[in-house]
Scaffold this active site. Sequence first.
Site, PDB file in Angstrom:
ATOM      1  N   ALA A  62       0.844  -1.200   0.000  1.00 39.43           N
ATOM      2  CA  ALA A  62       0.000   0.000   0.000  1.00 39.43           C
ATOM      3  C   ALA A  62       0.876   1.245   0.000  1.00 39.43           C
ATOM      4  CB  ALA A  62      -0.914  -0.006   1.219  1.00 39.43           C
ATOM      5  N   GLY A  63       0.325   2.313  -0.579  1.00 39.33           N
ATOM      6  CA  GLY A  63       1.030   3.585  -0.620  1.00 39.33           C
ATOM      7  C   GLY A  63       1.278   4.070  -2.030  1.00 39.33           C
ATOM      8  N   PHE A  64       1.501   3.140  -2.957  1.00 42.40           N
ATOM      9  CA  PHE A  64       1.752   3.559  -4.339  1.00 42.40           C
ATOM     10  C   PHE A  64       0.440   3.929  -5.018  1.00 42.40           C
ATOM     11  CE2 PHE A  64       2.593   3.290  -8.821  1.00 42.40           C
ATOM     12  CZ  PHE A  64       3.869   3.815  -8.949  1.00 42.40           C
ATOM     13  N   ASP A  65      -0.537   3.039  -4.946  1.00 39.90           N
ATOM     14  CA  ASP A  65      -1.851   3.295  -5.535  1.00 39.90           C
ATOM     15  C   ASP A  65      -2.843   3.501  -4.402  1.00 39.90           C
ATOM     16  OD1 ASP A  65      -4.151   3.474  -6.981  1.00 39.90           O
ATOM     17  OD2 ASP A  65      -3.963   1.539  -7.996  1.00 39.90           O
ATOM     18  N   LYS A  66      -2.940   4.720  -3.933  1.00 41.37           N
ATOM     19  CA  LYS A  66      -3.785   5.003  -2.779  1.00 41.37           C
ATOM     20  C   LYS A  66      -5.268   4.910  -3.106  1.00 41.37           C
ATOM     21  CE  LYS A  66      -0.474   8.074  -0.513  1.00 41.37           C
ATOM     22  NZ  LYS A  66      -0.378   7.333   0.755  1.00 41.37           N
ATOM     23  N   ASN A 111       8.418   9.789   4.342  1.00 43.12           N
ATOM     24  CA  ASN A 111       7.154  10.391   3.946  1.00 43.12           C
ATOM     25  C   ASN A 111       6.332  10.755   5.179  1.00 43.12           C
ATOM     26  OD1 ASN A 111       4.267   8.962   4.112  1.00 43.12           O
ATOM     27  ND2 ASN A 111       5.836   7.349   4.143  1.00 43.12           N
ATOM     28  N   PHE A 115      -2.188   9.801   4.886  1.00 44.96           N
ATOM     29  CA  PHE A 115      -3.378   9.127   4.349  1.00 44.96           C
ATOM     30  C   PHE A 115      -4.172  10.035   3.403  1.00 44.96           C
ATOM     31  CE2 PHE A 115      -4.001   6.104   8.259  1.00 44.96           C
ATOM     32  CZ  PHE A 115      -2.878   5.385   7.891  1.00 44.96           C
ATOM     33  N   SER A 185       0.818   3.609  10.812  1.00 38.63           N
ATOM     34  CA  SER A 185       1.453   4.752  10.154  1.00 38.63           C
ATOM     35  C   SER A 185       1.820   5.800  11.199  1.00 38.63           C
ATOM     36  CB  SER A 185       0.502   5.378   9.128  1.00 38.63           C
ATOM     37  OG  SER A 185       1.025   6.612   8.673  1.00 38.63           O
ATOM     38  N   ASN A 187       2.063   8.929  10.584  1.00 35.85           N
ATOM     39  CA  ASN A 187       1.720  10.240  10.027  1.00 35.85           C
ATOM     40  C   ASN A 187       0.297  10.701  10.308  1.00 35.85           C
ATOM     41  OD1 ASN A 187       4.324  10.501   8.834  1.00 35.85           O
ATOM     42  ND2 ASN A 187       3.669   9.081   7.238  1.00 35.85           N
ATOM     43  N   THR A 188      -0.467   9.922  11.060  1.00 34.19           N
ATOM     44  CA  THR A 188      -1.773  10.340  11.554  1.00 34.19           C
ATOM     45  C   THR A 188      -1.672  10.437  13.066  1.00 34.19           C
ATOM     46  OG1 THR A 188      -3.013   9.337   9.739  1.00 34.19           O
ATOM     47  CG2 THR A 188      -4.211   9.706  11.791  1.00 34.19           C
ATOM     48  N   LYS A 224      -1.354  -4.591  10.044  1.00 29.71           N
ATOM     49  CA  LYS A 224      -0.001  -4.149   9.711  1.00 29.71           C
ATOM     50  C   LYS A 224       0.604  -3.458  10.920  1.00 29.71           C
ATOM     51  CE  LYS A 224       2.549  -2.033   5.916  1.00 29.71           C
ATOM     52  NZ  LYS A 224       2.408  -1.525   4.542  1.00 29.71           N
ATOM     53  N   ASN A 253       5.426  -1.722   8.680  1.00 28.87           N
ATOM     54  CA  ASN A 253       5.210  -0.384   8.149  1.00 28.87           C
ATOM     55  C   ASN A 253       6.521   0.399   8.211  1.00 28.87           C
ATOM     56  OD1 ASN A 253       3.833   2.032   7.306  1.00 28.87           O
ATOM     57  ND2 ASN A 253       1.994   1.328   8.361  1.00 28.87           N
ATOM     58  N   THR A 331       9.176   1.144  -1.908  1.00 33.28           N
ATOM     59  CA  THR A 331      10.181   2.194  -2.070  1.00 33.28           C
ATOM     60  C   THR A 331      11.150   1.884  -3.204  1.00 33.28           C
ATOM     61  OG1 THR A 331      10.012   2.805   0.251  1.00 33.28           O
ATOM     62  CG2 THR A 331      12.010   3.470  -0.903  1.00 33.28           C
TER      63      THR A 331
END
Length: 362
Positions: A62-66, A111, A115, A185, A187-188, A224, A253, A331
Amino acid sequence: MFFRLAFSGMDPERAHRLGFLGIRLCRSLGVSAVLRRLCRPGRDQAVEVMGLRFPSRFGLAAGFDKGAQGIPALADLGFGHVEIGTVTAQAQPGNPQPRLFRLVQDRAVINRMGFNNDGAAAVAPRLAQARRELDADWSGRARPVIGVNIGKTKAVALEDAVADYRASTRQLAPLADYMMVNVSSPNTPGLRELQAVESLRPILAAVREESEAAAGRRIPLLVKIAPDLADDDVRAVADLALELGLDGIATTNTTIARDGLGLRTDPGAVAKIGAGGLSGAPLAPRAEEVLRIVRAHVGDRLTIIAAGGVASAEDARRRLEAGADLVQGYTAFLYEGPFYAARIVRGLRRGSRRPGLRARRG
């Protein structure tokens, strides 16, 4: 080489958008059938995991095609599964830019995307269309599997997380081959607090219940986890997965750590980037360590999807030998270019008879 030269000096997020657009354009220009023939796994590489038939053990994290905008095009490039997302119940823009940074010397990325996605309601019809296209493209062969990674909407309070995860599950589970719950993640704000067993239990139980009710069938479910969990906490999450009858765990992650990962980039440059999750080659040692901890703890009772620093067929093979059932990359795809998956799948096929490779688990 062209891929690296064309995009290496560009803003990373813009390079990602243009690169992904190019991948999708290849499909619209009618070259998808040629790419599939060149890149697809051999028939003998298909494996059954979690009751699903995968064309190969290697897929896209996950992450490339959100937003599920290019699943068939990515499948054309040789990925045995494509995990989309992270998707949240509500659409959200993510964190302010800049929020994606290359560490080229370390083959890594930091990054803090946050989300950014179009929300479950917008993603659902794209998933439905992708399934139809894959079924048509891969008729007579095991088609690439679609995983759906879900996370908490940033604006939703932690105490309302269960309802939020239920909402996205209700929309997306009927269209997923498997579901991945992302509570790891960095980042949230506050999200990683949900990895604590007492917080995680009701979320996973709710997603399990909601997914089966919405889809009318049992959807394989995984969680995850972060590489930054203490070893005992990793084992506690594994025990919870067993208790709740989950199908597996994804290790791992991104990491918030910056030390002890073999960084070669100037520390001052890293500090200037600031907060965010580190992925890529420096993550590999800890990601593999977490994989080994989980496998030793659960035996063959759970599926493990391994990610973090997988750049080559040898890296993927090492994770399989360490106990993974499936392996993901992301990555390295940004550095290696569009034929990254095909090279890994081809390399795994050449080495499939190597002594010590773990036998397939269903």
